[in-house]
Design a protein around this motif. Sequence first.
Motif, short mmCIF file in Angstrom:
data_model
loop_
_atom_site.label_atom_id
_atom_site.label_comp_id
_atom_site.label_asym_id
_atom_site.label_seq_id
_atom_site.Cartn_x
_atom_site.Cartn_y
_atom_site.Cartn_z
N ARG A 1 -11.83 10.08 3.29
CA ARG A 1 -12.04 11.50 3.62
C ARG A 1 -11.85 11.68 5.12
O ARG A 1 -12.44 10.96 5.92
N LEU A 2 -10.99 12.65 5.46
CA LEU A 2 -10.66 12.91 6.86
C LEU A 2 -11.19 14.28 7.26
O LEU A 2 -11.04 15.25 6.51
N ASP A 3 -11.83 14.34 8.42
CA ASP A 3 -12.16 15.63 9.04
C ASP A 3 -11.17 15.85 10.17
O ASP A 3 -11.01 14.99 11.06
N LEU B 1 -7.83 11.79 0.97
CA LEU B 1 -6.64 10.95 0.91
C LEU B 1 -6.77 9.98 -0.26
O LEU B 1 -7.82 9.33 -0.43
N GLN B 2 -5.72 9.88 -1.08
CA GLN B 2 -5.73 8.99 -2.25
C GLN B 2 -4.48 8.11 -2.22
O GLN B 2 -3.38 8.59 -1.90
N PRO C 1 0.83 -1.22 0.00
CA PRO C 1 0.00 0.00 0.00
C PRO C 1 0.86 1.26 0.00
O PRO C 1 1.87 1.34 0.70
N MET C 2 0.44 2.23 -0.78
CA MET C 2 1.14 3.50 -0.85
C MET C 2 0.13 4.64 -0.86
O MET C 2 -0.90 4.55 -1.53
N VAL C 3 0.44 5.68 -0.12
CA VAL C 3 -0.38 6.89 -0.12
C VAL C 3 0.19 7.85 -1.16
O VAL C 3 1.37 8.20 -1.10
N ALA C 4 -0.64 8.23 -2.11
CA ALA C 4 -0.18 9.14 -3.15
C ALA C 4 -0.15 10.58 -2.64
O ALA C 4 0.72 11.37 -3.04
N GLY C 5 -1.09 10.93 -1.75
CA GLY C 5 -1.11 12.29 -1.23
C GLY C 5 -2.45 12.62 -0.60
O GLY C 5 -3.40 11.81 -0.65
N ILE C 6 -2.53 13.78 0.01
CA ILE C 6 -3.79 14.28 0.56
C ILE C 6 -4.04 15.66 -0.01
O ILE C 6 -3.11 16.39 -0.37
#
Length: 590
Positions: free
Chosen positions: A418-420, A384-385, A364-369
């Motif tokens: 989606r983060l709040d 977050l994607q 798993p890799m986070v591309a960015g927020i």
Amino acid sequence: MSALVFLLVVPAAAAPLVEWDFEVDDGGFVSGGETGQWAWGEPTAGPGVAVEGTRAWSTVLDGPHLNDTTDTLTLPPRNLSDTVRPVLGFSHWFELAAGDSAWLEVRDDAGWTRLEPVYGYPQAAGFTGQSSGWQRAWFDLSGVGDLRDVRLVLSADRTVALAGWTVDAVQLDDGDAVPPSIRFVSGPGEEAELLALTPLAAEVRDDIAVAGVDVAWTVDGGSPERAPLDADGGDIWTGGIPAVPPDSRVEWWLEATDGTNIARTEPRETRFFLPAPTALTGPSERVVARSVRVGWTPAPAAWPQVDHIVYVDGVAAATSVGPSATVPVAGRDPDIVVRTRFETPFGVVAGDPSATLSVDLAYPMVAGISPAEGYQGDQIRLDLQGVDLFLVAGSAAASLGEGVAVRSFEVIDVNTARLDADIAEDAAPGVRDLVLLTDDVVVPLQAAFSVLSGTQRPALESVEPDAVSQGTRHTLQIQLTAPPAGTAADLRLDAGPGVIVESLHLEASSVTAGIAVTADAPVGTRALLLDDGVRLLEGASLRIRKPPQSAGRVCGVAPPATTVPAVSLLLLAIMARRRPWASGVTLPRS
């Protein structure tokens, strides 16, 4: 090579006596037999062309030979009594079905007798089957008094007729006109493992004696090199090709001589290689890691092994002396191969690659927020994607460091959330790392988010009018300190209880809001809260007051407010709930 070979008496070179190329005339050859089907001219069937020039002798020039017949082609008169060793040679092409055959025969006191060619007929019946192109045949005519006592014969049965027999470039020589015959017994094919000496063997014969046999080769089109073969006392000659640089283009052939004539085989091309490791193995299940363990079986070779290089997607990733290695991996489903390096006369050279091992990698890799920054005091929504996150609701969480509280984590799909988040007023400005935890796998993204000074935080600058009465409808002009982060469709306005937002319009840094105030809206000052789709903006207040005691309209600041009956306000409230722009903010106030 046996010394006996060099002590053999070398025969005299052959002297050409007569040549027939059949270009000007038929050479005086005579067609005969039951149908007389032999013809001179341009062959359009069979080989389609003559071996030299355009004309030749053929059994039917433009089609298959005739069936159920025996036909002859007799050579022209030529006295042979003055020759020492007359040899007849010709080029020929044939295609004859089983039951049909061709041969050469000579006449003596007993009649016509079949004569064997120097190296024999391909089959007991003579020339039959297919020649697979033009071939050269020689016949020793010693004892024959005249050429008119020599003829070619084609005998055909009643069944299948093929292209027949075509003859061209006939020549009569006196002496040793026959070159050696070379037939491969064993040798390298299109690919061969590199050895100090690659062995080969050939059967080499001559009508008198073989004087010598060489193997010759070129490397990448360079100058020919040669090495002699040794005789075993019979017709078999053995030797080999010395080591050449691996992976080079090597053309090689054999040359044999009887001291007068030279025979050469058609060049063959061989790629000499160093062997590859076998049985490359690795993880059998999906990999969620930054490295994998692979193993292999080193291939035995004629050269000392130095080490093994592991390649991931064509790039060298690890080196190992033993038959295994831990290899860093990245990306999606990488391909792994291993090559062994050997110490050779040409230096340390890598061998062929192993079979490819495809790893089922889904790290798993986070591309960015987005957005990638927020202000002190912000209540902000982050998208977050990532790739291969495999997010599941309730089993994932995220952190942005001290001073940033992630209040909610909503899974949109397996790779999107989606983060709040609330950024504290005293959160330290600077760059933050994102840490995502999913299925007990920690996925970091360095420098993913920046906290900015709250002094630059966007806010509501003013609202006009700033006071409205119960039971009225108004248009508010709200000024922002900066354009909103979202679009007009993202806007949501919360003006507190009793205030229904009927419409919102955005123009640059200004929002026009149509509102209706219920007759029982609580009196007092309440803060306006604008959700621009990314963050909550505040900074302006709206005061609700009782309506004036006098009858008539309630005056407001332009445009004038309109008094709304309580029943009408109730209907507006019901309708507004059906309009997306009339709903409240999606993030609660802190």
